[in-house]
Design a protein around this motif. Structure first.
Motif, short mmCIF file in Angstrom:
data_model
loop_
_atom_site.label_atom_id
_atom_site.label_comp_id
_atom_site.label_asym_id
_atom_site.label_seq_id
_atom_site.Cartn_x
_atom_site.Cartn_y
_atom_site.Cartn_z
N ALA A 65 1.90 12.95 7.31
CA ALA A 65 2.43 13.08 5.95
C ALA A 65 1.96 11.97 5.02
CB ALA A 65 3.95 13.12 5.98
N ASP A 66 1.45 10.90 5.62
CA ASP A 66 0.95 9.81 4.80
C ASP A 66 -0.16 10.30 3.89
OD1 ASP A 66 0.62 7.28 3.81
OD2 ASP A 66 -0.78 6.67 5.39
N ALA A 67 -1.05 11.12 4.45
CA ALA A 67 -2.17 11.64 3.67
C ALA A 67 -1.71 12.77 2.76
CB ALA A 67 -3.25 12.12 4.62
N ALA A 100 18.04 4.15 -1.89
CA ALA A 100 17.81 2.72 -1.63
C ALA A 100 16.38 2.32 -1.97
CB ALA A 100 18.11 2.41 -0.17
N LEU A 101 15.44 3.23 -1.73
CA LEU A 101 14.03 2.86 -1.84
C LEU A 101 13.38 3.29 -3.14
CD1 LEU A 101 12.93 3.66 1.82
CD2 LEU A 101 13.68 1.47 0.88
N TYR A 102 14.08 4.07 -3.93
CA TYR A 102 13.48 4.66 -5.12
C TYR A 102 12.86 3.64 -6.06
CZ TYR A 102 12.84 7.52 -9.27
OH TYR A 102 12.29 8.16 -10.33
N GLU A 103 13.53 2.52 -6.24
CA GLU A 103 13.05 1.51 -7.19
C GLU A 103 11.97 0.60 -6.60
OE1 GLU A 103 13.84 1.51 -10.24
OE2 GLU A 103 15.72 2.65 -10.38
N GLU A 104 11.74 0.74 -5.29
CA GLU A 104 10.75 -0.13 -4.65
C GLU A 104 9.34 0.27 -5.08
OE1 GLU A 104 11.89 -2.84 -2.31
OE2 GLU A 104 13.36 -2.23 -3.81
N LYS A 105 8.53 -0.74 -5.40
CA LYS A 105 7.16 -0.45 -5.82
C LYS A 105 6.36 0.16 -4.68
CE LYS A 105 6.61 -3.71 -9.62
NZ LYS A 105 7.79 -4.61 -9.41
N LYS A 106 6.54 -0.45 -3.50
CA LYS A 106 5.83 0.05 -2.33
C LYS A 106 6.88 0.61 -1.39
CE LYS A 106 2.71 -1.55 1.31
NZ LYS A 106 3.66 -1.40 2.40
N ARG A 107 6.78 1.88 -1.16
CA ARG A 107 7.77 2.47 -0.24
C ARG A 107 7.10 3.53 0.60
NH1 ARG A 107 9.88 5.26 -5.34
NH2 ARG A 107 8.85 7.27 -5.17
N LYS A 128 9.58 -2.17 5.14
CA LYS A 128 8.52 -2.78 4.32
C LYS A 128 7.10 -2.42 4.76
CE LYS A 128 9.81 -6.71 1.55
NZ LYS A 128 10.36 -8.05 1.60
N GLY A 129 6.85 -2.52 6.05
CA GLY A 129 5.46 -2.33 6.51
C GLY A 129 5.10 -0.88 6.80
N ALA A 130 6.08 0.02 6.71
CA ALA A 130 5.83 1.38 7.19
C ALA A 130 5.18 2.26 6.13
CB ALA A 130 7.14 2.01 7.65
N LYS A 131 4.32 3.19 6.63
CA LYS A 131 3.73 4.16 5.70
C LYS A 131 4.61 5.40 5.58
CE LYS A 131 -1.03 2.73 6.59
NZ LYS A 131 -2.17 2.95 7.49
N VAL A 132 5.22 5.74 6.71
CA VAL A 132 6.04 6.95 6.73
C VAL A 132 7.40 6.61 7.36
CG1 VAL A 132 6.27 9.31 7.61
CG2 VAL A 132 4.02 8.43 7.00
N LEU A 133 8.42 7.18 6.78
CA LEU A 133 9.77 7.00 7.33
C LEU A 133 10.37 8.39 7.58
CD1 LEU A 133 12.28 5.27 8.03
CD2 LEU A 133 12.86 5.29 5.60
#
Lengths: 321, 96, 391, 181
Positions: free
Chosen positions: C375-377, C338-345, C310-315
């Motif tokens: 990679a966040d940027a 798993a994360l595709y449908e998440e608004k914030k991922r 939830k809190g991460a910018k990069v996985l």
């Protein structure tokens, strides 16, 4: 009529005339199964179950008998029965045998002898299941394995197997300009089992029901691995009349194409139903569509080879005396 | 196991598709496959039981008097019994 | 009382399996897993375990014999690796459909070819869709614990599914290290006797392995899927019981310094602990890096994963297997779905590492995480990268 | 943490050495790893095996590239492989050799501490075979204090049974006879 003559000339006496009435009346392989009309294999299984009795577990390889008997949610089986896959009936049976043995030893199940019996068709036995069977026999599990040999992969539409006889037409060994049907000789599976030095190997056929059932009973009584190779006529795949199923098995035996014998602790014995002299092979093959294309030369070769194989068998029988 | 409606819903499928009813193949009547039926002539029957022994369906049974008959719910009409009956007591006749 | 022992992990796995009193063990030799059955056969030979040990002629027969034994009502166990697992493949899918709760240890190893006896996860990943429960151990202790847990999970009346415990071949199987080994009384208290739905018994004949026509096959599949999905509840229960009895906590995704992490790495198997060292180093440098160690592969913990990232910018997802054809690694595929449908991922990077025994070191994990942090940027162009491949 | 790399030949028991050492350390309540080089090497081929010993839990699961100590079980190996590869400059190299250091030196690419012991002679004398794995454990213990000598008794007794004493004697002799160059 040939059949009738056969009965009069001794078979019925061997049967004790009313022997059928002494057979276990329980049908462990129930009606309603979806085998073809006149299926020799279904008959053979029915007889085998009667000989085995209720204290038996059956492990079935994939094939006709599995497909026709266990359409979920129904089953033709009144014996505990298990199917896992095509090539592994003997391996699954190994596990069942070991499982029952250890559970009995630990007192987790009733202390009573239950025989584990693996069954498969010729494809599931002599071809894809050979390795698992060899392993199971070599390890000495207390189990009987019965091969119901109808001489091709009938379940999938009559493809040749290692047990298909010389010359037979199958959907993967069709006769044509460049080919004359199956070119290879039937794999001698009973002999391979003898080579495993197991206590009991026998050949049988549903057309000799008392002989077959006696062999099954004998195998059942043996503590250790035993093997029965049961010729099972497939009217569909052999391209003959459904009603001639029994006759066809009898002719296979009488012509020596499929001799009946037992090998007990390495000693060969011809079964009582074997005739003094063999009938011409042609009596057997001319009634089957799968051999229709054979030329006289080919039939001649087939006949000579049958005689040779029979001679080899008789040498073993004689040297066992 | 209680009788269930067929076809079952996924919740009703037995775990592992285990079949708990031995011999339940009898729910299905293979007699519908038959083109010919066997008819016994008891005057010729010697009560040997060959027909019973050779029936692939196991649908031939003995009556109280020792004569035999096929359960037509299951007889597929293969004709083995008639063919093997050496006294000639069984005849195959066409279904209507 | 559990005892602190030093032992090769494969042998410890065998000891743990023996504590579960399997009735039938059927196994075929294969590197690097051979020590497991070898040691079990010793335990049987010494008379410490009353079991039938079947020296089958192939892995196909090993799993078949286990199926037969399980069908007979016996507790069955086997172990294998790589090609052996593939040789079993036909039976693996069948016995989960038959609900036969066989337990198997897999000493994970690469697939041929070229022939490789070394470690990666290609073997189990090729068999990921077969309806088994899959657990991944990160060290010797987890191997011992999960082996015992596996029997309880597999044989739970709401589950009755075969379960495999994965441990990295050589990286774990051949390492001598300290572990706490439970004693027989403790295991007996934890693990109830095996009670199958139905067993091959002449007094109550059942048909196991029937034919399913098209009018029932779909329903059978659905029922199988539901059972596997619902097994997660049981797995969590069993892990809770384990924690209560033995004091060691298990969860589908074990976090390490993940609470406030902006960059998260996800690993599965033995590399997790080495990656922890990389996290420690990066934390010292001031980077908010954290680690997620996936321990439950099937059923996949979708909800837990969503929560954990939830809190991460990069996985950064590491995979020990390449799904040939452009998809990257199987773990990353699951994570992405798993994360595709998440608004914030988080942005997801996928590194394929450690194929066929390639060593992955602390420095490598640090480099992967450092690269990922950027990679966040700038979102990565590639869906995945084979880390360290020579070009 | 101390990291040790063992050089031996397949069949000489390098794996047993690492196992005995790891078990001795674990017996002392320490944390340890012992593992072989994961290869298909057969009897006679050069092989490596590794140990890590620490007072706290060991998380590292990778090969050892920068060992603190290298132990060479077989005198012939120094001409075949660079036994000192990656050895930390402040580290230690323990060689089994009967030769004087001057003869060995040209093959050793290491300027740090080197200790020698004629483990083969000890093994012949005490065990009757040229297997030096347990013998060299004695030399390692003497030079490093990685574990206490007595901590090795139990693992060796468990592993070697009735020939354990001979191994312990050989180990003790190497402990006494190993010398820093």
């Amino acid at each position: 009529m040939n059949t009738a003559k056969q009965y009069r000339s001794g078979l019925v006496e061997n049967f004790d005339l009313y022997a059928p009435k002494l057979v276990d009346k329980e049908e462990y392989f129930a009606a309603g199964h979806r085998a073809c009309q006149g299926c020799g294999e279904a008959l053979a299984i029915r007889l085998m179950c009667k000989a085995l009795g209720r204290d038996t577990v059956i492990v079935n390889a994939t094939g006709c008998m599995e497909v026709i008997s266990t359409m979920y949610p129904t089953t033709a089986w009144k014996l505990p029965w298990m199917h896992v896959a095509f090539p592994n009936a003997a391996a699954v049976a190994s596990g069942v045998e070991a499982g029952l043995k250890v559970l009995r030893r630990k007192g987790k199940i009733k202390d009573r002898y239950v025989k584990t019996v693996g069954i498969g068709g010729d494809g599931g036995t002599v071809d894809i299941g050979l390795q698992a069977l060899s392993g199971a026999m070599e390890r000495g599990h207390d189990m009987l394995y019965v091969c119901f040999d109808n001489e091709a992969y009938m379940n999938t539409g009559i493809q040749r197997s290692g047990a298909t006889p010389f010359g037979a037409s199958t959907t993967t060994a069709p006769p044509g300009k460049a080919s004359r049907g199956n070119r290879t000789w039937k794999k001698n599976m009973p002999e391979m089992m003898v080579a495993h030095n197991i206590p009991y190997v026998a050949t049988a056929c549903h057309s000799y029901p008392i002989d077959f059932m006696n062999k099954v009973k004998k195998a059942r009584s043996i503590k250790g691995p035993s093997y029965i190779h049961c010729l099972s006529v497939c009217p569909t795949g052999w391209r003959c009349d459904s009603k001639s199923c029994i006759k066809m098995g009898r002719l296979a035996v009488e012509t020596g194409a499929f001799p009946l014998y037992e090998v007990e602790n390495g000693k060969y014995r011809l079964s009582a139903d074997m005739p003094e002299t063999l009938r011409p092979l042609e009596d057997y093959i001319k009634l089957q569509g799968r051999f229709r294309h054979l030329t006289p030369d080919e039939i001649g070769y087939f006949q000579e080879r049958v005689k040779l194989e029979y001679k080899k068998l008789m040498t073993k029988v004689k040297s066992s005396r | 196991m209680a009788e269930k409606k067929w076809p079952e819903t996924w919740q009703e499928v037995n775990p592992g598709c285990i079949v708990f009813r031995p011999g339940s193949s009898r729910d299905y009547h293979t007699g519908t496959w038959r083109a010919e039926r066997p008819i016994w002539d008891n005057s010729k029957c010697i009560k040997c039981g060959i027909c019973y022994l050779f029936c692939p369906e196991g649908c031939i049974s003995e009556d109280e008097e020792g004569y035999f008959a096929a359960d037509l719910n299951y007889c597929k009409g293969c004709g083995i019994c008639a063919h093997e009956c050496w006294p000639g007591a069984i005849k195959m006749v066409g279904e209507e | 009382m559990s005892k602190r022992i030093g032992m090769e992990i494969a042998l410890a796995a065998a000891e743990a399996a023996a504590l579960c009193r399997p009735d039938v063990i059927a196994a075929y030799p294969i590197t690097p897993n051979t020590h497991v059955p070898e040691h079990l056969s010793e335990i049987v030979a010494e008379g410490r375990l009353d079991a039938e040990f079947i020296t089958v002629e192939s892995e196909h027969s090993a799993m078949s014999a286990c199926a037969g034994a399980s069908g007979a009502g016996a507790r069955a166990f086997t172990a294998t690796s790589s090609q052996g697992l593939l040789y079993m493949a036909e039976i693996l899918a069948i016995i989960s459909s038959m609900r036969l709760p066989v337990v198997m240890i897999i000493g994970n190893r690469a697939l041929s070819g070229p022939l490789s006896i070394w470690n990666d996860h290609s073997d189990i990943m090729s068999q990921r869709d077969i309806g088994w429960i899959s657990l991944f151990a990160a060290n010797g202790q987890e191997t011992v614990d999960m082996t015992i847990q596996a029997f309880k999970i597999a044989e739970h009346p709401d589950v009755m599914l075969p379960t495999n415990v994965n441990l990295d071949g050589f990286q774990l199987t051949h390492v001598v290290e300290p572990m706490l080994m439970p004693d027989q009384e403790e295991v007996d208290r934890f693990l109830p006797p095996f009670k199958p739905f139905a067993a091959l018994n002449p007094d109550d004949p059942v048909t196991l392995g029937a034919l399913g026509l098209p009018d029932i096959y779909t329903e059978a599949c659905k029922s199988r899927e539901e059972v596997l999905l619902n097994s997660k509840k049981v797995i969590l229960e069993v892990w809770k019981e384990w924690e209560e009895q033995f004091g060691r906590k298990y969860e589908p995704i074990e976090p390490y310094e993940a609470e406030d992490a902006e960059v998260l790495m996800l690993t599965m198997g033995s590399m997790g602990e080495t990656a922890e060292m990389a996290i420690d180093e990066l934390r010292k440098e001031g980077m908010k890096a954290g680690l997620l160690k996936l321990k439950l592969w099937r059923p996949f913990p979708f909800e837990e994963l969503k929560e954990a990232v939830k809190g991460a910018k990069v996985l950064v997802v590491t995979d020990r297997c390449l799904s040939y054809g452009g998809a990257g690694g199987p773990v990353a595929l699951e994570v992405r779905s798993a994360l595709y449908e998440e608004k914030k991922r988080p942005v997801i990077l996928n590194y394929i590492i450690g194929l066929g025994g390639r060593d992955v070191m602390v420095d490598h994990f640090m480099e992967m995480i450092r690269t990922a942090a950027k990679a966040d940027a700038e979102r990565p162009e590639k869906a995945y990268e084979i880390y360290g491949v020579r070009e | 943490m101390i990291e040790v790399r063992w050089h031996g030949r397949g069949g000489q028991g390098a794996v047993t050495s690492v196992e005995m050492l790891a078990l001795a350390a674990i017996g002392e309540g320490k944390y340890a790893q012992g593992f072989p080089s994961f290869g298909p090497e057969r009897r006679g081929a050069p092989v490596e095996a590794f140990n890590r010993v620490d007072d706290k839990r060991i998380k590292k699961r990778q090969r050892i590239y920068r060992p603190d100590v290298v132990v060479v079980l077989d005198p012939g190996l120094i001409t075949l492989v660079n036994v000192a590869e990656g050895l930390k400059p402040e580290g230690l190299l323990i060689l089994n050799t009967h030769k004087p250091f001057t003869e060995v030196k040209p093959h050793i690419q290491f300027d740090g501490r080197i200790a020698l012991v004629d483990a083969t002679a000890i093994a012949w004398a005490e065990l009757g075979v040229p297997i030096t794995n347990t013998t060299m454990l004695g030399a390692l213990v003497k030079m490093t204090d990685i574990v206490k000598m007595e901590s090795l008794s139990e693992p060796i007794e468990h592993r070697f049974g009735r020939i354990a004493n001979k191994n312990l004697t050989a180990m003790k002799r190497a402990f006494d006879e190993v010398k820093l160059v």
